[in-house]
Design an enzyme around this catalytic site. Structure first.
Site, PDB file in Angstrom:
ATOM      1  N   ARG A 209     -20.636 -41.307 -20.563  1.00 60.92           N
ATOM      2  CA  ARG A 209     -21.327 -40.016 -20.395  1.00 60.92           C
ATOM      3  C   ARG A 209     -22.103 -39.669 -21.659  1.00 60.92           C
ATOM      4  O   ARG A 209     -23.258 -39.215 -21.589  1.00 60.92           O
ATOM      5  CB  ARG A 209     -20.297 -38.935 -20.061  1.00 60.92           C
TER       6      ARG A 209
ATOM      7  N   TYR B 212     -26.194 -33.743 -28.704  1.00 60.87           N
ATOM      8  CA  TYR B 212     -26.735 -35.091 -28.527  1.00 60.87           C
ATOM      9  C   TYR B 212     -28.030 -35.291 -29.299  1.00 60.87           C
ATOM     10  O   TYR B 212     -28.422 -36.430 -29.572  1.00 60.87           O
ATOM     11  CB  TYR B 212     -26.928 -35.387 -27.036  1.00 60.87           C
TER      12      TYR B 212
ATOM     13  N   ARG C  95     -19.028 -36.971 -15.184  1.00 64.32           N
ATOM     14  CA  ARG C  95     -17.666 -37.053 -15.691  1.00 64.32           C
ATOM     15  C   ARG C  95     -16.885 -37.945 -14.746  1.00 64.32           C
ATOM     16  O   ARG C  95     -17.133 -37.951 -13.530  1.00 64.32           O
ATOM     17  CB  ARG C  95     -17.021 -35.669 -15.755  1.00 64.32           C
TER      18      ARG C  95
ATOM     19  N   HIS D 198     -23.803 -28.937 -18.037  1.00 63.58           N
ATOM     20  CA  HIS D 198     -23.336 -28.087 -19.126  1.00 63.58           C
ATOM     21  C   HIS D 198     -23.693 -26.631 -18.837  1.00 63.58           C
ATOM     22  O   HIS D 198     -24.829 -26.327 -18.483  1.00 63.58           O
ATOM     23  CB  HIS D 198     -23.987 -28.499 -20.451  1.00 63.58           C
TER      24      HIS D 198
ATOM     25  N   HIS E  18     -15.894 -41.365 -20.756  1.00 63.81           N
ATOM     26  CA  HIS E  18     -16.616 -40.302 -21.447  1.00 63.81           C
ATOM     27  C   HIS E  18     -17.609 -40.871 -22.463  1.00 63.81           C
ATOM     28  O   HIS E  18     -18.635 -40.225 -22.751  1.00 63.81           O
ATOM     29  CB  HIS E  18     -15.642 -39.336 -22.126  1.00 63.81           C
TER      30      HIS E  18
ATOM     31  N   LYS F 190     -17.316 -28.523 -13.340  1.00 58.73           N
ATOM     32  CA  LYS F 190     -16.425 -27.510 -13.892  1.00 58.73           C
ATOM     33  C   LYS F 190     -16.758 -26.138 -13.321  1.00 58.73           C
ATOM     34  O   LYS F 190     -17.923 -25.804 -13.123  1.00 58.73           O
ATOM     35  CB  LYS F 190     -16.543 -27.481 -15.423  1.00 58.73           C
TER      36      LYS F 190
END
Length: 313
Positions: A257, A289, A161, A280, A254, A185
């Site tokens: 990404r 994806y 990110r 993730h 993004h 995150k």
């Protein structure tokens, strides 16, 4: 009228939940939007379920907000009032017993297609010119355009990110510039790898220069003033690059990404490894994806048109 306790909630989310600055900024925007609505509508100090419904209607009909924005605003409010109720029994949450339709139409990620990526990287010169032409000394400042190209290549290889990348310090790079330690995150830590030999050469030169000039605790990527490069500043660089190459829709971090994930899936990398690389928390997030890859398969099959070739005999 009681004000929305934005600062207190933000401190709670930062210190106890470990949310990223990006998430905190979004929460602040969401709560500020509700505070303005609260003032405009002259709501009571204790908002009711009907007030939340009116806020949703105002976002949709008066402000023309997208379904994704509306959902985020309401999710933030639910978290805020839940936190408030836990800390003060005099403020029950207006979301108690309230059922709202917050579904957002699912949109597939929009990766950058391979020909466009090729054009981008052909236009971005390398930091190290291999062979006798490599006359750049370590004391010579590396041009911003070369660093932009380096970052774009890193995003494609690592799937970082942009907020993660711009938060890196020199000491986060290890293994002779082949590994990067990332805090994502929820303050979750992971390691990504710089797998391409040519990229390693450029990245190692850049990293060694940063070590010598600024030390291990300095920001890895900086702007022309020597301050930390911000995500907004890099997005502006990509807009300029898109305009010069006439790329539409314009490039974003993004989208790089998305491209990193899609390319790995298309090359047969196990989805759980892709999940780990991207950071993730749920495999379901990564699985989207595979749908993008299915679209690529459909396009390839249509282009091949094998039946037409068989029928021609």
């Amino acid at each position: 009228m009681t004000t929305i306790r934005i600062n207190d909630f933000e401190n709670y989310c930062r210190e106890q939940l470990g949310l990223s600055e990006h998430s905190l900024r979004a929460y602040r925007q969401d709560l500020t939007a509700f505070a303005k609505f609260k003032q405009k509508s002259k709501l009571n100090d204790l908002p009711l379920a009907a007030d939340i419904i009116d806020f949703q209607k105002d976002l949709r009909e008066e402000q023309g907000a997208s379904p994704a924005t509306i959902r985020r605003r309401l999710v933030t409010l639910r978290s805020y009032f839940g936190w408030l109720a836990e800390n003060d029994a005099d403020f029950p949450s207006p979301f108690e017993g309230l059922r709202l339709d917050m579904r957002v139409p699912k949109r597939l990620p929009r990766p950058v297609d391979r020909p466009t990526l090729g054009a981008v990287f052909r236009s971005a010169q390398h930091i190290v010119q291999l062979g006798p032409a490599d006359t750049q000394s370590k004391q010579q400042k590396i041009a911003a355009a070369l660093i932009t190209g380096l970052i774009a290549r890193l995003l494609i290889v690592t799937g970082l990110r942009i907020g993660e990348l711009t938060s890196l310090r020199v000491c986060d790079v290890t293994g002779a510039a082949t590994q990067i330690r990332v805090r994502g995150k929820g303050d979750r830590e992971r390691t990504v790898y710089v797998a391409n030999d040519r990229l390693q050469t450029d990245f190692r030169r850049f990293w060694e220069d940063r070590c010598e000039i600024s030390g291990s605790q300095a920001w890895l990527f900086t702007n022309s003033m020597g301050d930390r490069l911000t995500p907004q500043a890099f997005r502006k660089r990509l807009r300029t690059l898109s305009k010069s190459l006439r790329i539409e829709p314009h490039l974003t971090p993004h989208r790089f990404r998305h491209s990193a994930a899609t390319l790995l899936i298309e090359e047969g990398v196990d989805i759980r490894l892709v999940q780990r690389l991207l950071g993730h928390a749920s495999i379901a997030t990564t699985e989207i994806y595979t749908k993008v890859s299915d679209n690529s398969l459909s396009s390839a099959v249509s282009a091949a048109d094998t039946l037409a070739k068989v029928d021609s005999y």
